[in-house]
Structure formats: C-alpha cells, structure tokens
Design an enzyme around this catalytic site. Structure first.
Site, short mmCIF file in Angstrom:
data_model
loop_
_atom_site.label_atom_id
_atom_site.label_comp_id
_atom_site.label_asym_id
_atom_site.label_seq_id
_atom_site.Cartn_x
_atom_site.Cartn_y
_atom_site.Cartn_z
N GLU A 96 18.66 22.51 14.42
CA GLU A 96 18.01 23.18 15.67
C GLU A 96 16.49 23.40 15.26
O GLU A 96 15.95 24.26 15.65
CB GLU A 96 18.73 24.52 15.85
N GLU A 119 27.22 21.24 19.34
CA GLU A 119 27.74 22.66 19.41
C GLU A 119 28.04 23.31 20.59
O GLU A 119 27.32 22.97 21.41
CB GLU A 119 26.85 23.78 18.36
#
Ligand code: GAL
Length: 718
Positions: free
Chosen positions: A374, A435
């Site tokens: 991320e 995710e």
C-alpha cells in the site's frame, strides 16, 4: 562434507546487557518477552536483548569454513565471536549469515548477539505507522554450518516445459572453484526413487545443469502436491566435499492476459486469506509445529487455495508445509505504506533478494510481492524491485500491493487492495484482489450475532463478485487471524479483530463461510450461523437464518415443526461455488411470547441426508470441549501444542457469551504458556504447551468452576 549443527539450545538470554546471574537459559525460537495477556504494548518489547552461547567446534572443522546462519532475528542484530565484532544485520524477516571462520578457535568459543527490537525508523517496515507488531528476539532458528572451502552456495531448480515435455534446469553456485571438482546432480521423487542422475566436471563457480527430458514426472497439484528433491554432491578425487538437497515441484503457474490464473494449464480462481505470523503470548516466536498448523488451518479448515504472507517473508516451516499440502502462496517483502530514504530502500532491496534466494524453490509460491504494501507509486524504486525479482527468478511473476487503481503498472499482475463494497473494475489484466473486509468490518468472537453474521457475509459478497468476474484472477481476504497491532490501529487493546478466526486460530462465523466453499467430496460442511436465541438480535428472533453449507439443499425444523426445504441463495451470491442459504420467515414474524425450541438443520446432497446440525434452545453449557491438534511433541525445548478450550451446548455448538475462567494445571515435564487462569472470550480460548528437552508424559488438566474438568495427554519424546 558439510556439517549442519542446530544451534538453538543453551543460549543465555538477558533482556539487557547483564551480569551472569541475570541470564536465563533459553531455546530458540525465542521471544524477547513472553506476554501474559493478549493485549500487548509495543513499548514492552522494544529493548536490546543479549544472547550468548558457548560452543566448541568439532575436530573435523579444521581447515573448513564456518558460518552462523540466522533464519531471522528481530530487528537489528549485532554479532560478536570471542569478543570480536563480526557484523550487524538490519531487518527482521529474512535470513542472514556470517562467516566466522577467522574468529573461532579450536577450543571454547562464545557467540554474543545483541538483538535490538527497537522499532528503528531506518529499517523496514518502520518509518511510518505500521499496522502490525514485529516483537523481538532470536525468534527463528540458527544453525552452525561447517563446510569445505569449495561448497555449494545455492541451488535453484527450474522445471521446464512442465505441461508438454518436462525437463529441469538447475542453477548451481559454489563458493570456490577447483579444476578437479566434479558435481553429481541427482533427481529423486517423493519416495526416494532416483529419476535421473547427471555427473560432470565443475566448469566454473556458477553453472547450470540441464535434464532436457524426464519421464514419469508427477505434477505438483493442489490435491496431490508431489515433491521432488535435487541433490547436488561435490567430489574431489575420492573425497566428498559437499552435499545439498533442495526440495521443489513440477508445476506451471501463470496469471495470463485473459485475466485468469492457471495452475498446470487449468484455470483456478484464487480464494484465500492473508496471514500475519504472530500469536498470543509468544509474539512471532512460533516453532515449526505451529507454523505448519497455520498452513493446515488455511488449507483444510478454511478451504483456501492461496495465502498471502502479509507483509513480509514468513517462516520456512510455514512455506514447507504449504508445499507439502498444496497451498499457493503470494509472498511479499517487508513494509507497510511507508517508503524511506535511499538507505532504507537498499535494505528493502536486500530483503527482497534474501527472500527470493531463500524461497524460489518452493512450488507453492506463485507470485512475488515487490512493492511495499500500500505504498505510493515510486517508479524508480519499483522498477528496481521488479528487475531484481525477475533477474533472481525468471520463473515467477511479480505483483505489488496498492490501494488505488491508477497506480503505475510495473509488475506482471495488478494486485489491488479492494476495500469498498462491490468490486472495482480491473484497469488491466491480470488483476488480483489482495485484501478486502478487514478494518471495514472488525468483528470479535463475542460480538453481537448480527455483526458476526454480517462479517461472514461481507466476505461472501466479495468472493461472489470475484468468482463472477472473468477479469479477476482471485481474491485474498483480510485476514485469517486476529493480530497484534500498534496504538494507531485496532480496537483499543492493540488488537485488530480482522480475522475470520481469533488469535488462537479458533473460528468466527466467517471461518465457516470459507470452509463451506470446499467441495463436498473434500468435507461436507453445514453450519447454521446463529446462536439460536430469542433476544440477541435487534428486535429479537432469528429472521433470517443464514446457513453456510456445501449441501445442495437444507431442511429446517424448530422443535418438531417443519419449516421447509431451502436452496442456496443464488439471488444474493450468484457466483459462489456454494452460496449460503438464507431462510426467511414470512411476515408477521414476532417470536415474543412463543415457546422456543431446538433448531435442527439437515443438509442434503443429491437428495440424501448428508449432514445435520442441532442447536439447543436452552443454551445450557453442557461441557468444556478441549482440543489438541497433536498428542505428541518433540523433546527439543521448542515444540509447542495449542490446547483449545470451548464451552459447548449438548450438541457441540460453541456458546459465545458463556464467559468462563479456565484454570490449567500441568503435570509432567513441560511448560505452560498462557494466561492462567484464562478468561474465555467468545466462549473459547487456548493455552500452549511447550516441551522441555526431556521425554515425559504430560497431562494438562483444564477446569472451570462448574463444568466437568477435562484432561489432555501429550507424549513428549526424542
Ligand atoms: C490494509 C493493510 C493491512 C491492514 C488492513 C486492515 O490497508 O494493507 O495491513 O492494515 O488494511 O483492514
């Protein structure tokens, strides 16, 4: 010949530079601090530990090179031999090695390792906020390796043309080259049968051996993961110099431009969960058996075909087990959102290199994660990580986990964390969801029933969407197990309740959604997602009743009263292999004041009763269920068993609001690792039992104030 000496015993440990009396004797894996409660303040493990071990070398070490190989230590390790500084390693997740030849003597030696668990901002994953704890200490194993100066440094077996005419190439690297050294390279199957042997003079310190055509090769399949071993032996005259065995498998894994993932030429939707490597009490210092247990749970209990090692390289024991049971792996380098300066980036590149060099023989690994999880785009950095991964391992594709669709696509697979409801439309193919759910719906085992059901349905919805989308290769949910975290995250007790299981690896309702996607030939699953109460839900009652099952139909009774026969809820979950069942009672639905009876759900497969579940309307705790995944431990001072405790009704259902204080008493030679007494949460909890280095029969007594006590027996032997 190489001598590999396990180096895990008789370490003297002190949580600071201390005088002799303050040291205790420990075995690795070791956590610098054992916690007695689930909630952990990261300040408590951030200190410098001293580990010291005295050793003598065998006579055969004369003239050899001697290495200390660390599987991993958290976070910065400085090593001294006999008082001389050998070096410092920064980074907690990948292995490192020191050549100590010049520093050891023929007599007594002492190694001292200062392990600094401070969350050093100059070392990945630190620098920003990190949503997981790293803990500290020599938390993985160490070996002492004694080798001839001419020894094997690495072997990288690379299967060729797996689907057409299987062959094998192996890149072999030596530490030192001699003209008259010969190499024998032998391929054996899982039963030890020799498949092929090749012998040649060693042409240089790096060379490639090819077996162009192999017959009778069995593929590494998810339900039959055949493994092979490549043994490289170096000889000089009649002398055996070295021998290294590398286990691998023949499989073709590829994310293709059509958007699909193919395993051995067959499209396979990836269905999985992320895993953090931390545990209650012991932090990250879990021994082999617990590492393997996690892989087994993911594959067999949760029915996953893939796990992501969020967000770092995980234990070799975990990966070995994934190879053995057929569980695919997406492994990524250490980090979390933050990218540091040039030195930080170099450490990240070193970490990536060490991870790939350690793990590229694992057939289970199908993708390298080459971005800091991320993080923002950084094209220069990520061109480097991609180039490095491709150079070290041309057989695997790269991914890199980001949160935004417009992120520059430098990898082979666009891997995206996709948290909003729905499914983001892929911008490019192949596209893998890495995710979802997680912080969008944190859920505790003792939460209100509606929340626990909704948590499971969040996972069900995303998976239904991904199964239905031809351009999505798969989805990996956040996450398998609740985990320890920093104060910037979690529920106020430094825990992220994002798992489909709790920290002890005991199920929430969402675990049954995952499990119910298994093929019924594998396991028939029938789980009514309810505690069957009149008054837990808002407004009361149980409407609708959600059932996770891989049966084709279910029948429902309340007491003796038949409620009907139901089919899977394809309207809401059209693409799942096994949509949940949604049983709705028609309006008006008002259970107040009506008699309340047991629930019976019966599952049918091909018209025949295949499973039945009953839930006791009275919710009377009937027993303690105490479960162990093993009845024996190795007497190595490190092996551990998880002993799970649940309060159940007379039909075996867990009663999540039945709080109990459980006391453990241990007879025999072993250590109990647990809060003791332990308060059950969500009707369940666990303790761990760790072996000592003596054979023993161990009895664990588990008692509460009211329920019948239960004993568990473990045999501990060499
Ligand atoms: C993601 C992150 C994970 C975890 C998760 C919680 O953004 O990658 O590490 O923090 O959120 O849902």
């Amino acid at each position: 010949m190489r001598l590999i000496c396990p180096f895990n015993h008789d370490w003297q440990f002190a949580p600071a530079d201390a005088c002799d009396e303050q040291f205790s004797i420990v075995t690795l894996p070791h956590t610098n601090k054992l916690f007695t409660r689930l909630s952990v303040d990261n300040a408590d493990y951030q200190f410098v530990s001293t580990y010291r071990k005295r050793f003598t070398l065998p006579e055969s070490a004369t003239g050899k090179r001697i290495f200390l190989d660390f599987d991993g230590a958290m976070l910065v390790s400085t090593v001294y031999i006999n008082g001389a500084l050998i070096g410092t390693h920064k980074g907690g997740f990948t292995p490192f090695s020191f050549d100590i030849t010049a520093f050891v003597t023929a007599g007594n030696n002492v190694v001292t390792v200062y392990v600094d668990a401070t969350e050093d901002k100059s070392v990945p994953p630190y620098g920003g906020q990190v949503d997981y704890l790293t803990f500290g200490g020599l938390y993985r194993e160490i070996t002492l390796r004694i080798v001839d100066p001419c020894h094997v440094v690495s072997v990288f077996p690379r299967p060729l043309n797996v689907l057409t005419a299987p062959g094998l190439e192996a890149d072999i690297r030596l530490a030192q080259w001699h003209r008259d050294v010969r190499a024998e390279v032998m391929l054996t199957d899982g039963a030890g049968q020799v498949i092929a042997v090749h012998e040649q003079a060693v042409p240089a310190d790096a060379f490639t051996v090819t077996f162009p055509a192999l017959t009778g090769i069995a593929l590494w399949l998810l339900d039959q993961p055949e493994l092979y071993t490549l043994t490289v032996t170096l000889k000089q005259g009649g002398e055996l110099l070295d021998q290294v065995m590398t286990r691998f498998g023949f499989r073709h894994a590829e994310f293709c431009d059509d958007g699909k993932f193919y395993l051995n030429g067959e499209p396979l939707k990836l269905f999985g969960l992320n895993r953090h490597q931390t545990y209650p009490y012991i932090g990250a210092a879990a021994p082999q058996r617990l590492q393997a247990l996690d892989a087994d749970i993911l594959k067999h209990e949760l029915g996953c075909n893939i796990v992501r090692t969020s967000h770092y390289a995980q234990s070799p024991h975990f990966l070995n087990r994934c190879d053995e049971i057929g569980l695919l792996v997406f492994e990524e380098l250490a980090g979390w959102q933050h990218i540091g300066d040039a030195m930080w980036k170099q450490l990240a590149l070193d970490d990536l290199q060490a991870m790939i060099e350690r793990d590229r023989h694992h057939p289970s690994i199908i993708l390298w994660g080459v971005r800091i999880n991320e993080s923002p785009d950084d094209d220069d950095f990520y061109q480097h990580t991609n180039a490095l991964a491709r150079a070290l391992d041309p057989t695997r594709q790269t991914g890199g986990v980001r949160t935004f669709l417009q992120s520059h696509f430098l990898e082979d697979v666009f891997t995206l964390n996709d948290f909003p409801p729905g499914l983001q439309t892929p911008r490019v193919r192949p596209h893998l969801v890495t995710e979802f759910v997680g912080h969008m719906f944190p859920t505790k085992t003792w939460d209100h029933e509606e929340r626990r059901i909704e948590h499971a349905l969040h996972h069900a919805r995303k998976h239904s969407l991904q199964f239905g989308h031809a351009d999505v290769a798969g989805a990996i949910g956040w996450c398998a197990f609740d985990y320890h975290t920093h104060k910037e995250f979690g529920s106020g007790d430094r825990i992220c309740y994002h798992g489909v299981m709790d920290m002890y690896r005991l199920p929430k309702m969402a675990a049954y959604f995952y499990r119910s996607q298994k093929a019924p030939t594998d396991e028939i699953v029938l789980y009514a997602a309810t505690n069957w109460t009149m008054g837990d839900r808002n407004g009361g009652g149980n409407n609708p009743l959600v059932v996770f099952s891989n049966c084709d139909e279910i029948e429902v009774w309340i007491g003796e009263e038949y409620q009907g026969r139901f089919r899977p809820d394809v309207d809401h979950y059209p693409h799942l292999p096994h949509p949940p069942f949604t049983v709705r009672w028609s309006e008006p639905y008002n259970p107040w004041g009506t008699p309340f009876h047991d629930l019976t759900v019966r599952g049918y497969l091909n018209g025949t009763v295949a499973a039945e579940q009953k839930i006791h309307a009275a919710h009377v705790p009937a027993a303690l269920r105490v479960l162990t995944h093993t009845d024996h431990l190795r007497a190595d001072g490190a092996d551990m068993a998880r002993i799970a405790v649940q309060v159940i009704d007379k039909y075996g259902n867990v009663l999540p609001y039945q709080t109990r204080v459980v006391r453990f008493t241990l007879e025999g030679d072993a250590d109990l690792i647990a809060a003791n007494p332990l308060v059950l949460l969500g009707g369940q909890g666990a303790c761990f039992v760790r072996s000592r280095r003596t054979s023993s029969q161990v009895v664990v007594h588990v008692e509460t104030d009211d329920l019948a006590p239960v004993d568990v027996v473990l045999q501990i032997s060499e």
